[in-house]
Design an enzyme around this catalytic site. Structure first.
Site, short mmCIF file in Angstrom:
data_model
loop_
_atom_site.label_atom_id
_atom_site.label_comp_id
_atom_site.label_asym_id
_atom_site.label_seq_id
_atom_site.Cartn_x
_atom_site.Cartn_y
_atom_site.Cartn_z
N CYS A 80 22.42 71.17 -24.91
CA CYS A 80 22.70 72.48 -25.50
C CYS A 80 21.81 72.71 -26.71
CB CYS A 80 24.18 72.55 -25.88
SG CYS A 80 24.61 73.99 -26.83
N ASP A 157 21.68 53.50 -19.66
CA ASP A 157 20.57 52.66 -20.11
C ASP A 157 20.98 51.40 -20.87
OD1 ASP A 157 18.92 54.54 -19.07
OD2 ASP A 157 18.38 55.47 -20.97
N ILE A 524 37.01 33.15 -8.03
CA ILE A 524 37.42 34.55 -8.18
C ILE A 524 38.73 34.65 -8.96
CG2 ILE A 524 36.25 35.22 -6.05
CD1 ILE A 524 39.10 35.72 -4.88
N GLN A 657 38.11 39.65 -0.43
CA GLN A 657 37.92 39.58 -1.89
C GLN A 657 36.88 38.54 -2.29
OE1 GLN A 657 42.09 39.75 -3.84
NE2 GLN A 657 42.44 39.47 -1.67
#
Ligand code: ATP
Length: 749
Positions: A80, A157, A524, A657
């Site tokens: 803007c 980024d 996991i 999973q």
């Protein structure tokens, strides 16, 4: 002075969109409402603030339902120009005051946060001007003498000082690794070279981590241009040598802001041309572009956005008008607050250093972990290792897995083998875990043996969940002697840790056990001591969240409650974090237990909700939450008690999973940890020490704990650490997914 009752909060997303912004908007809205404060979304960033009218909309609990999984930002973003002018900001102040908004959460990049700070500083003056012009009353101006702001960094980024990760960077890395993995397979099929361009004008994070995660062969980043003018030849020689060594594909990853040491931009087509000439083959360029901003946010970004959004409202509630505005960020696993403008200035200093060709400074400003990652990458992408020094003692270091396979194990082995070989040592790969060690299934690993392993799921060396016992220890000792193993790296889960601890206790009985052992957490379940996260847990979390998204989609038109069972054994990490990332209204886990009273209350809530328009229920249950009240029992109970109001389906996610390619985070951390583990072993063997340790991510650091601390740090019976940092997130996860205050009707997450 804390925020007053007439204050209202506005939330906007500004600058480039980033995955995870929606999670922060949802958390800001629901936290504010929970605290009894009205909250408005300002659509299209600052443009919406300048335009006012319908672009500033009051939010309800439900207006942010069902947005967690969506990419981009549902409230829009824009650049803007008007907001850069004083008049534009005066108009924006006018529009906010009409709705009595005097507190803002801004989710954007350094430009957006700078704009917010200017706005805040000008606020009293803008109000006086508006009163003078007769546009607002003095009374209104007096009610809102100050503007409070809290900043969150949404940027793919990861270029902002003040947070380890910006919202969106992890998802962008997901897109990059998916793309490069796909490109690698076609490149290898045709023995072809590819140049892949990724985003990052002043920041090489995505390129660097993308290369580390995918096994790219060369990387060009803005902060650290090649240190020679002849870099093209250096790069091409390396690529040709890699082909000769057996590599079938060549991948160069280049950040959009990459330049040479004189500051001249390096284009992807320049790199392609140079490679074509040197290699005598066609080279393809892929510019990833906006793909990196696209797609559903990763589990990490959903949770990061959620936690930061929550913290931003808390910040507004607790700050005084005079206090310096803060930006909320992540350090390790903790949400931190830092002075907003100091962070903006330091962030911009990196860009300035690059512009001034002060590359050493630029890289230093990026912090030690970026530097370390770059150093590791430079070793990993060599065509072949440095040859051992003529008089060097070459240590024999073994790598063994233990426990269930965890995505990222292969990346860890690849890094360990290559770093060890490059330092002149002999790396032995043990197949199939401890049983393989006992059977002498051991091979000497060479550089190309681990080629392509960074991105592979499963466990190439093989693993075993069998805990050694009795005579097994004799077999292990014999193998250590027979293969002259001088140090051992165990990459695995609980079985590996317990076995290593037993080995430590048996040193008096078996002289062979007096070697250094280092453990790298890979399971996991995330149930290991000394590490906030274990390798594999992030992949599993993403697997769960993707599956739950699909499950939820399948129920759009029905009145249905899902009970989804996830892995984790006695550790509720996967259940809680997937619950937070998918908006589950209830998470059951072993740490909290499940009582009949809980279930009665849950039934009552479900019945109430579904009889008042609720369409979907989602409960996530950790596999060992309760032995008796298992998933089938819960489903039967809800079904029976729900009568005709809703039906119930169970979904036991099972081994999906553990499968699939590892997430970028798991690949990167596996590489970092393995590199440190090998250094540790080399160091101990050189000192003739048998000190043994387990490594881990602790906050933002990598640390070692002595192996003899193992039993003090864990609950042996429950097989989990005594302290679990993520338990403190339970209240936030819980309240955000509940029906809102004054709105007991539905939870449409
Ligand atoms: P990204 O990192 O994605 O580019 P950003 O927030 O840095 O995000 P910018 O384009 O720099 O993106 O800024 C977004 C908006 O913030 C601008 O369009 C403008 O409205 C406002 N803004 C930026 N800098 C200023 C400034 N110095 N003064 C006032 N407003 C500003």
């Amino acid at each position: 002075m804390s925020i007053n009752t007439t204050s209202r909060i506005g939330v906007l997303t500004s600058g480039g969109d980033a995955q995870g912004m929606n999670a922060s908007v949802r958390a800001v809205v629901r936290t504010a409402l929970d605290r009894g404060i009205e909250v408005y979304a300002i659509y299209e960033g600052y443009q919406g603030m300048v335009d006012g009218g319908g672009r500033i909309r009051k939010m309800t609990w439900d207006s942010v339902g069902g947005i967690l999984y969506r990419g981009g930002t549902v409230i829009g973003t824009a650049r803007c120009e008007a907001f850069r002018t004083h008049e534009g900001r005066r108009q924006a102040a006018h529009n906010l005051l009409e709705l009595e908004i005097d507190s803002l959460v801004i989710v954007g990049g350094d430009g957006s946060l700078t704009g917010a700070n200017i706005f805040r500083q000008e606020w009293p003056g803008l109000l006086s001007e508006l009163v003078e012009k007769g546009l607002i009353s003095q009374d209104l101006a007096d009610r809102h003498p100050y503007l409070r702001i809290a900043g969150l960094v949404g940027s793919i980024d990861n270029d902002f000082v003040g947070t380890d990760m910006t919202i969106g960077a992890d998802s962008a890395l997901h897109r990059i690794t998916e793309a490069v993995d796909a490109i690698s397979s076609t490149a290898a099929s045709h023995q072809r070279a590819f140049v892949v361009k990724v985003m990052g004008r002043n920041c090489g994070y995505l390129a660097l981590m993308g290369a580390l995660a995918t096994g790219g062969d060369w990387v060009l980043i803005p902060e650290s241009p090649p240190d020679t003018d002849n870099w093209q030849k250096m790069m091409c020689d390396r690529m040709i040598a890699a082909r000769k060594a057996g590599r079938r594909d060549t991948i160069v990853i280049i950040a959009e802001g990459a330049r040479d040491r004189h500051g001249n931009y390096i284009g992807s087509s320049d790199v392609a041309r140079v490679l074509e000439e040197a290699m005598g083959e066609e080279v393809r360029v892929t510019v990833l572009g906006h793909v990196q901003r696209g797609g559903s946010p990763s589990a990490f970004d959903r949770n990061l956005g959620t936690l930061l959004g929550h913290a931003a409202v808390e910040e507004l509630l607790s700050s005084s008008p005079e206090s310096e505005p803060q930006v909320l960020g992540l350090h390790g696993n903790h949400i931190i607050r830092s002075p907003l403008m100091k962070c903006v200035v330091e962030t911009q200093a990196v860009g300035e250093a690059i512009e001034a060709h002060e590359y050493e400074k630029a890289l230093k400003l990026r912090g030690s972990s970026t530097n370390e990652a770059f150093k590791t990458l430079k070793t990993l992408l060599r065509a072949l290792p440095h040859p051992p020094q003529p008089d060097q003692k070459r240590f024999r270091l073994a790598i063994v897995h233990a426990g269930a396979p965890a995505p990222g194990m292969n990346a860890a082995v690849r890094a360990a083998v290559r770093i060890g070989l490059d330092k002149g040592h002999i790396l032995l790969g043990v197949k199939n875990g401890f049983p393989g060690l006992i059977n002498g299934e051991i091979e000497e690993m060479d550089w190309m043996r681990v080629n392509g392993w960074a991105s592979q799921g499963g466990c190439e060396l093989g693993t075993s969940r069998k805990m050694p016992s009795g005579r097994d220890f004799y077999g292990i000792a014999r193998a250590i002697e027979e293969f002259d193993i001088q140090g051992m790296l165990i990459i695995g889960g609980w079985t590996g840790y317990e076995a290593a601890f037993e080995i430590l206790k048996m040193r008096e009985n078996y002289a062979a056990f007096n070697i250094p052992i280092v453990l790298l957490p890979a399971t996991i379940n995330n149930n290991l001591p000394g590490s906030d996260l274990s390798i594999g847990a992030d992949t599993a979390l993403n697997n769960i969240v993707e599956a739950v998204d699909k499950i939820k989609d399948s129920a759009v038109a029905l009145q249905r409650c899902f009970v989804v069972e996830v892995m984790g054994r006695n550790c509720g990490y996967l259940a809680l974090m997937s619950g937070m990332a998918s908006g589950a209204e209830r998470v059951y886990m072993n740490e909290e237990g499940v009582t009949l009273k809980d279930l009665e209350e849950d039934v009552a809530k479900l019945n109430y909700g579904f009889s008042h328009g609720k369409r979907l229920g989602l409960m996530i249950r950790s596999e060992n939450a309760n032995e008796v009240y298992n998933t089938a029992f819960m489903c039967a109970l809800f079904e029976e008690e729900g009568k005709d109001l809703f039906d119930v389906r169970q979904s036991i996610l099972g081994h999906l999973q553990q499968g699939g390619r590892p997430s970028p985070f798991d690949r990167i951390q596996a590489t970092r940890l393995a590199s440190r583990c090998i250094d540790y072993l080399i160091d101990q063997v050189a000192k003739n020490s048998s000190d043994s340790a387990f490594i881990g991510l602790q906050g933002s650091d990598i640390k070692f704990n002595n192996l003899d601390e193992f039993d003090h740090m864990v609950d042996l019976k429950m097989q989990r650490p005594k302290e679990q940092w993520w338990m403190e997130l339970r209240p936030i996860a819980k309240f955000l997914a509940q029906p809102g205050p004054g709105n007991m009707l539905e939870n449409q997450d």
